[in-house]
Design a protein around this motif. Sequence first.
Motif, PDB file in Angstrom:
ATOM      1  N   LEU A   9     -47.899 -23.711  41.018  1.00  0.00           N
ATOM      2  CA  LEU A   9     -47.318 -24.423  42.163  1.00  0.00           C
ATOM      3  C   LEU A   9     -47.267 -25.932  41.910  1.00  0.00           C
ATOM      4  O   LEU A   9     -46.832 -26.693  42.763  1.00  0.00           O
ATOM      5  N   PHE A  11     -46.173 -29.434  39.465  1.00  0.00           N
ATOM      6  CA  PHE A  11     -44.875 -30.023  39.084  1.00  0.00           C
ATOM      7  C   PHE A  11     -44.204 -29.229  37.949  1.00  0.00           C
ATOM      8  O   PHE A  11     -43.109 -28.668  38.129  1.00  0.00           O
ATOM      9  N   GLY A  13     -45.343 -26.462  36.331  1.00  0.00           N
ATOM     10  CA  GLY A  13     -45.479 -25.017  36.503  1.00  0.00           C
ATOM     11  C   GLY A  13     -44.388 -24.448  37.400  1.00  0.00           C
ATOM     12  O   GLY A  13     -43.789 -23.409  37.093  1.00  0.00           O
ATOM     13  N   ASN A  32     -55.232 -23.174  42.682  1.00  0.00           N
ATOM     14  CA  ASN A  32     -56.229 -23.413  43.738  1.00  0.00           C
ATOM     15  C   ASN A  32     -55.761 -24.485  44.728  1.00  0.00           C
ATOM     16  O   ASN A  32     -56.507 -24.858  45.619  1.00  0.00           O
ATOM     17  N   LEU A  33     -54.536 -24.982  44.541  1.00  0.00           N
ATOM     18  CA  LEU A  33     -53.909 -25.967  45.450  1.00  0.00           C
ATOM     19  C   LEU A  33     -54.626 -27.315  45.460  1.00  0.00           C
ATOM     20  O   LEU A  33     -54.446 -28.092  46.391  1.00  0.00           O
ATOM     21  N   SER A  36     -51.482 -29.351  44.762  1.00  0.00           N
ATOM     22  CA  SER A  36     -50.161 -28.821  45.151  1.00  0.00           C
ATOM     23  C   SER A  36     -50.264 -28.244  46.554  1.00  0.00           C
ATOM     24  O   SER A  36     -51.357 -28.138  47.108  1.00  0.00           O
ATOM     25  N   PHE A  80     -50.990 -23.999  32.755  1.00  0.00           N
ATOM     26  CA  PHE A  80     -50.694 -25.376  33.181  1.00  0.00           C
ATOM     27  C   PHE A  80     -51.865 -26.002  33.930  1.00  0.00           C
ATOM     28  O   PHE A  80     -51.974 -27.220  33.976  1.00  0.00           O
ATOM     29  N   ALA A  81     -52.670 -25.162  34.596  1.00  0.00           N
ATOM     30  CA  ALA A  81     -53.637 -25.700  35.561  1.00  0.00           C
ATOM     31  C   ALA A  81     -54.578 -26.695  34.913  1.00  0.00           C
ATOM     32  O   ALA A  81     -55.100 -26.459  33.828  1.00  0.00           O
ATOM     33  N   GLY A  82     -54.776 -27.798  35.591  1.00  0.00           N
ATOM     34  CA  GLY A  82     -55.691 -28.819  35.092  1.00  0.00           C
ATOM     35  C   GLY A  82     -55.535 -30.060  35.936  1.00  0.00           C
ATOM     36  O   GLY A  82     -54.546 -30.208  36.662  1.00  0.00           O
ATOM     37  N   LEU A  83     -56.535 -30.930  35.873  1.00  0.00           N
ATOM     38  CA  LEU A  83     -56.427 -32.233  36.534  1.00  0.00           C
ATOM     39  C   LEU A  83     -55.771 -33.183  35.549  1.00  0.00           C
ATOM     40  O   LEU A  83     -56.052 -33.121  34.343  1.00  0.00           O
ATOM     41  N   TYR A 148     -59.484 -37.473  30.308  1.00  0.00           N
ATOM     42  CA  TYR A 148     -58.352 -36.547  30.445  1.00  0.00           C
ATOM     43  C   TYR A 148     -57.774 -36.208  29.073  1.00  0.00           C
ATOM     44  O   TYR A 148     -57.588 -35.038  28.728  1.00  0.00           O
TER      45      TYR A 148
HETATM   46  P1  NAD Z   1     -49.809 -30.732  38.581  1.00  0.00           P
HETATM   47  O1  NAD Z   1     -51.069 -31.371  39.045  1.00  0.00           O
HETATM   48  O2  NAD Z   1     -48.572 -30.948  39.367  1.00  0.00           O
HETATM   49  O3  NAD Z   1     -50.032 -29.156  38.421  1.00  0.00           O
HETATM   50  C1  NAD Z   1     -51.264 -28.590  38.026  1.00  0.00           C
HETATM   51  C2  NAD Z   1     -51.593 -27.455  38.985  1.00  0.00           C
HETATM   52  O4  NAD Z   1     -52.841 -26.862  38.598  1.00  0.00           O
HETATM   53  C3  NAD Z   1     -51.763 -27.929  40.426  1.00  0.00           C
HETATM   54  O5  NAD Z   1     -50.938 -27.142  41.280  1.00  0.00           O
HETATM   55  C4  NAD Z   1     -53.243 -27.723  40.729  1.00  0.00           C
HETATM   56  O6  NAD Z   1     -53.456 -27.371  42.083  1.00  0.00           O
HETATM   57  C5  NAD Z   1     -53.611 -26.603  39.761  1.00  0.00           C
HETATM   58  N1  NAD Z   1     -55.011 -26.583  39.329  1.00  0.00           N
HETATM   59  C6  NAD Z   1     -55.741 -27.597  38.801  1.00  0.00           C
HETATM   60  N2  NAD Z   1     -56.989 -27.175  38.508  1.00  0.00           N
HETATM   61  C7  NAD Z   1     -57.041 -25.852  38.845  1.00  0.00           C
HETATM   62  C8  NAD Z   1     -58.055 -24.853  38.779  1.00  0.00           C
HETATM   63  N3  NAD Z   1     -59.289 -25.120  38.334  1.00  0.00           N
HETATM   64  N4  NAD Z   1     -57.760 -23.594  39.205  1.00  0.00           N
HETATM   65  C9  NAD Z   1     -56.527 -23.307  39.683  1.00  0.00           C
HETATM   66  N5  NAD Z   1     -55.538 -24.209  39.774  1.00  0.00           N
HETATM   67  C10 NAD Z   1     -55.790 -25.470  39.357  1.00  0.00           C
HETATM   68  O7  NAD Z   1     -49.594 -31.187  37.054  1.00  0.00           O
HETATM   69  P2  NAD Z   1     -48.313 -31.044  36.138  1.00  0.00           P
HETATM   70  O8  NAD Z   1     -47.687 -32.385  36.008  1.00  0.00           O
HETATM   71  O9  NAD Z   1     -47.509 -29.888  36.560  1.00  0.00           O
HETATM   72  O10 NAD Z   1     -49.039 -30.746  34.754  1.00  0.00           O
HETATM   73  C11 NAD Z   1     -49.237 -29.418  34.284  1.00  0.00           C
HETATM   74  C12 NAD Z   1     -50.050 -29.479  33.003  1.00  0.00           C
HETATM   75  O11 NAD Z   1     -49.370 -30.281  32.042  1.00  0.00           O
HETATM   76  C13 NAD Z   1     -51.430 -30.112  33.163  1.00  0.00           C
HETATM   77  O12 NAD Z   1     -52.340 -29.404  32.332  1.00  0.00           O
HETATM   78  C14 NAD Z   1     -51.229 -31.519  32.646  1.00  0.00           C
HETATM   79  O13 NAD Z   1     -52.415 -32.073  32.146  1.00  0.00           O
HETATM   80  C15 NAD Z   1     -50.213 -31.289  31.544  1.00  0.00           C
HETATM   81  N6  NAD Z   1     -49.413 -32.500  31.239  1.00  0.00           N
HETATM   82  C16 NAD Z   1     -48.739 -33.118  32.255  1.00  0.00           C
HETATM   83  C17 NAD Z   1     -48.016 -34.272  31.982  1.00  0.00           C
HETATM   84  C18 NAD Z   1     -47.296 -34.998  33.087  1.00  0.00           C
HETATM   85  O14 NAD Z   1     -46.956 -36.170  32.887  1.00  0.00           O
HETATM   86  N7  NAD Z   1     -47.005 -34.384  34.215  1.00  0.00           N
HETATM   87  C19 NAD Z   1     -47.964 -34.778  30.670  1.00  0.00           C
HETATM   88  C20 NAD Z   1     -48.639 -34.119  29.654  1.00  0.00           C
HETATM   89  C21 NAD Z   1     -49.374 -32.952  29.960  1.00  0.00           C
END
Ligand code: NAD
Length: 336
Positions: A9, A11, A13, A32-33, A36, A80-83, A148
Amino acid sequence: MNILVTGGLGFIGSHTVVELIENSHTVVIVDNLINSKIEVLSHLETLVKQSIPFYQIDLTDEEALTQVFEENKFDGIIHFAGLKSVGESVEKPIEYYLNNLVSTMVVIKLAQEFSVGKFVFSSSATVYGDQDSPLRETLDLKETTSPYGETKTMGERILKDIAKINPKLAISILRYFNPVGAHPSGLIGENPNGIPNNLMPYITKVAKGDLKQLDIFGDDYDTIDGTGVRDYIHVVDLAKGHVAALELVESGVHTYNLGSGKGTSVLEIIIIFQKVNSVKIPYKIVRRRSGDIATCFADVTKVNDELGWKTTLTIEDMCRDMWNFEMKFDNSTRVL
Ligand code: NAD
Ligand code: UD1
């Protein structure tokens, strides 16, 4: 294939869920929202015209996640999930190491226990540290500037160790450059909490009048116009890269840059954003941001050759789609 999308849910993903379904795959989302909103699910379902199974679960909860694997048979996982906030990770390193590393270990552990054949991991260009662009996948990784970044480098290392004991597993490590843009429908996109840290979301808020002006962090870099140069990639192109990796990568670990291969400066972005959206972006030049590098863009030869994937959307598309998403907020409910 039936695909588990963790963080589905969020960006990137959410856009990948759309591409997966448009390419005849089925999807189960776990999120886990924490970063999102549940409304994203209904927006996704509107877009793909079908319901999508969703579990609100924290991935560090192995027992809860085991149940998801018992109830579903997965052919692949996109994790994708992560902070993802660089600055926040400096303030809260333990939260970042715990969340990002434990969740990755739990997911990959269950992938093995339940014989899932494919695993795709969200990594980042940040793992390269400060090295000369274009950045190739073969470069040695350098220390990153934040906890990070370290969770990405360590996540990659964990997966390489897993591959040694499970050589049949197909692991794709995807290093994203600067993902921006939104779905052209305006139904999904990115809406960071509070004041954005990253350039494109900040510009969008300035264009809208929510923020007074953009501070440009330095105009004395050794670049085309002195401002920082980055490799921006439209989130829809990025999402398609995941489908290619999932469908084409065979056994072993395969690492790919997902970028356009081209650098664009801050001033160039401002000019394009103003032009395509007929808006004004007031700005002022301020000091360099600590930790920033002058230039960062990808060498995309490997991903072009091996996956036949390359970006098709332009900076103009990125600026237009972000603005379209921002404007929809005024008329409907903002979801991300
Ligand atoms: P985002 O924060 O929009 O999406 C991540 C989703 O994971 C969120 O919906 C969040 O609620 C969920 N989440 C986080 N921890 C969780 C957990 N323990 N259990 C279940 N859900 C969990 O981030 P994004 O921009 O979509 O990024 C997705 C992935 O890509 C991340 O791992 C991020 O580090 C990586 N990334 C993002 C970018 C960027 O600029 N957006 C760049 C490089 C890498
Ligand atoms: C960010 C992340 C990095 C991640 C990368 C790709 C930070 C600190 N770093 O870096 O870990 O790998 O995205 O997702 O978040 N800029 C301004 N004014 C602003 C904001 C940015 O001038 O208000 C400039 C920056 O100096 C830089 C460019 O715009 O030159 C892009 O900045 P940003 O969007 O934050 O991305 P990265 O610096 O690449």
